[in-house]
Design an enzyme around this catalytic site. Structure first.
Site: not given
Length: 494
Positions: A350, A452
């Site tokens: 990421y 998340y």
């Protein structure tokens, strides 16, 4: 024009008189043709031939004062003049008059022009002309001009006889040329950006021009962190950076390498990687490691193994699977792979802009209440309850810059897990990598998802927070919400 005076007529025997003014009265024989046409058609002028007039300044004929005019009606009287010489402009010395002889004079009468001949012939041939003669007065002249200016009738379609029919563009399903060109430009722009990504190919499968424009125009793919103001990174060759003492020839010991983390309250090392059972060429994360919260320390340039023949180099070697960005519909973009992904296999990092916590708070406040997606990810692995530690925390913003994993969606039953990994520098506790690993085998074409709000697995809230972001994963045990605030994180170490 008057003719010559017949010879042998007294005083005019040796003189020739030429009328160049054409002002004498013609006889009846000369007037008859003109009178005939003008009498029948007074407003049509029959153009007759006129003799050319000689300019008086260039030519003048000196005639003595004793000249007697025998026929005043046929011949004009010439007024005696002084002839001036161009070489001697003084008028006081007149030139003697030339001696005129009959044999020295010749007159050349020019022929009529072609236009004058046609007009004379027309005037002589017209007989019994009246106002109804179509040859003289054509009544269809306007229609002929309109016909010549009109478009040709051959191949024309009488559109007034064809009924109108209206069809929707959605029924025809044919995009307009401008829409097609714009879509091709967007795809070209996106393809050029995707070519900059290291590793196997990343391809988009997005058909909506609006979504494709958003993806192509507002996002840049990067291969590493983009450090912004206020973020200082410790150099890799710093004395604070350490490595293992393993041998370069023998490689790293899986249980004794100094780079491996220790178990809490124990000297045992946490082994993160192993050889994949289904593909012996792959090094994957162990099942036990994926079921716990831990950080991975890979060997770096300060290690004795130098990275050669070292099994503890997985994330540093980069992505090994192809990725595909696609449109999920109500959940926006999604990410999947056309390859089989084994459990524990590294997928990708990421990435994004590395900013301070203060900058992250300001960016988050700007989008608060707008129901827009948040791409802020806190690097909070070492952050405790101390306020000073939290102020030093760094945040990754993947909204404008990032990797393909920026398009991974949330799921309450995810098939991927995000793990903190230190690769080139073990001394910097505030900067590390966020790596995605598969926590189970993933078949080709399956959407890649992660939680998340890691740490909330297998928990169902008693009451859904109305301020929280709604979850759309559709799983049986869906929690109904993503997180109370919009910022994602890894949570504190156990």
């Amino acid at each position: 024009m008057a003719g010559r005076v017949p010879p042998g007529s007294g005083a005019n025997q040796n003189r020739v008189f030429i009328d160049l003014t054409d002002d004498n009265e013609p006889d009846d024989s000369e007037v008859a043709p003109k009178t005939l046409v003008q009498g029948k058609l007074p407003f049509v002028t029959a153009l007759a031939y006129r003799s050319p007039t000689v300019p008086l300044k260039r030519k003048s004929l000196d005639i003595s004062e004793g000249f007697s005019d025998s026929s005043s009606s046929d011949v004009h009287r010439y007024v005696p003049r002084m002839r001036l010489s161009h070489a001697h402009p003084d008028p006081s010395t007149p030139s003697p008059p030339p001696t005129v002889k009959q044999s020295q004079i010749s007159v050349v009468i020019p022929s009529p022009t072609s236009k004058q001949k046609r007009e004379i012939a027309l005037a002589q041939s017209v007989s019994n002309v009246n106002g109804m003669d179509v040859n003289i007065f054509p009544t269809t002249d306007e229609e002929e001009r309109v016909t010549k200016a009109a478009y040709p009738t051959k191949g024309r379609v009488e559109r007034r006889s064809i009924p109108l029919s209206f069809k929707s563009s959605s029924v025809l399903n044919l995009p307009s040329p401008s829409k097609t060109d714009h879509l091709a430009k967007l795809r070209h722009t996106l393809d050029e950006k995707l070519k900059r990504i290291d590793g196997p190919m990343v391809t988009p499968t997005v058909d909506s021009p609006q979504r494709l424009a958003k993806l192509a125009d507002n996002f840049e793919f990067v291969n590493s962190y983009q450090y912004r103001a206020g973020v200082e990174r410790i150099p890799d060759d710093s004395d604070f950076n350490i490595g293992c003492a393993c041998s370069e020839n023998d490689g790293c010991d899986r249980f004794e390498c100094d780079c491996l983390s220790k178990e809490e309250h124990s000297e045992d090392r946490i082994v993160p990687y192993e050889v994949c059972e289904k593909n012996r060429k792959l090094i994957v994360a162990t099942k036990s490691f994926l079921n716990r919260k831990a950080i991975i320390y890979e060997c770096n340039s300060r290690c004795g193994c130098s990275g050669k023949r070292c099994w503890n180099h997985v994330v540093q070697k980069g992505r090994t699977v192809r990725l595909e960005i696609f449109d999920t519909g109500s959940r926006g973009f999604g990410l999947r792979s056309p390859d089989l992904i084994h459990r524990g296999q590294f997928i990708d990092l990421y990435l994004g802009e590395v900013i301070t916590k203060a900058e992250a708070d300001e960016r988050e406040n700007l989008t608060d209440g707008s129901h827009t997606q948040s791409y802020l990810f806190s690097l909070d692995w070492y952050v405790k309850d101390d306020d000073d530690e939290e102020e030093n925390m760094k945040v990754i913003d993947g909204r404008k810059f990032g990797s393909a994993t920026r398009f991974m969606n949330h799921s309450c039953n995810p098939n991927c897990k995000i793990v903190p990994v230190c690769t080139t520098n073990h001394a910097d506790e505030y900067l590390y990598n966020l790596a995605f690993f598969a926590n189970r085998d993933i078949s080709p074409g399956t959407e890649l998802t992660f939680d998340y709000n890691q740490g909330e697995e297998n928990t169902t809230p008693q009451k859904i927070d109305p301020e929280a972001v709604q979850c759309l994963c559709g799983e049986v045990k869906c929690r109904g919400q993503l997180w109370p605030n919009k910022r994602k994180g890894q949570g504190s170490r156990p």
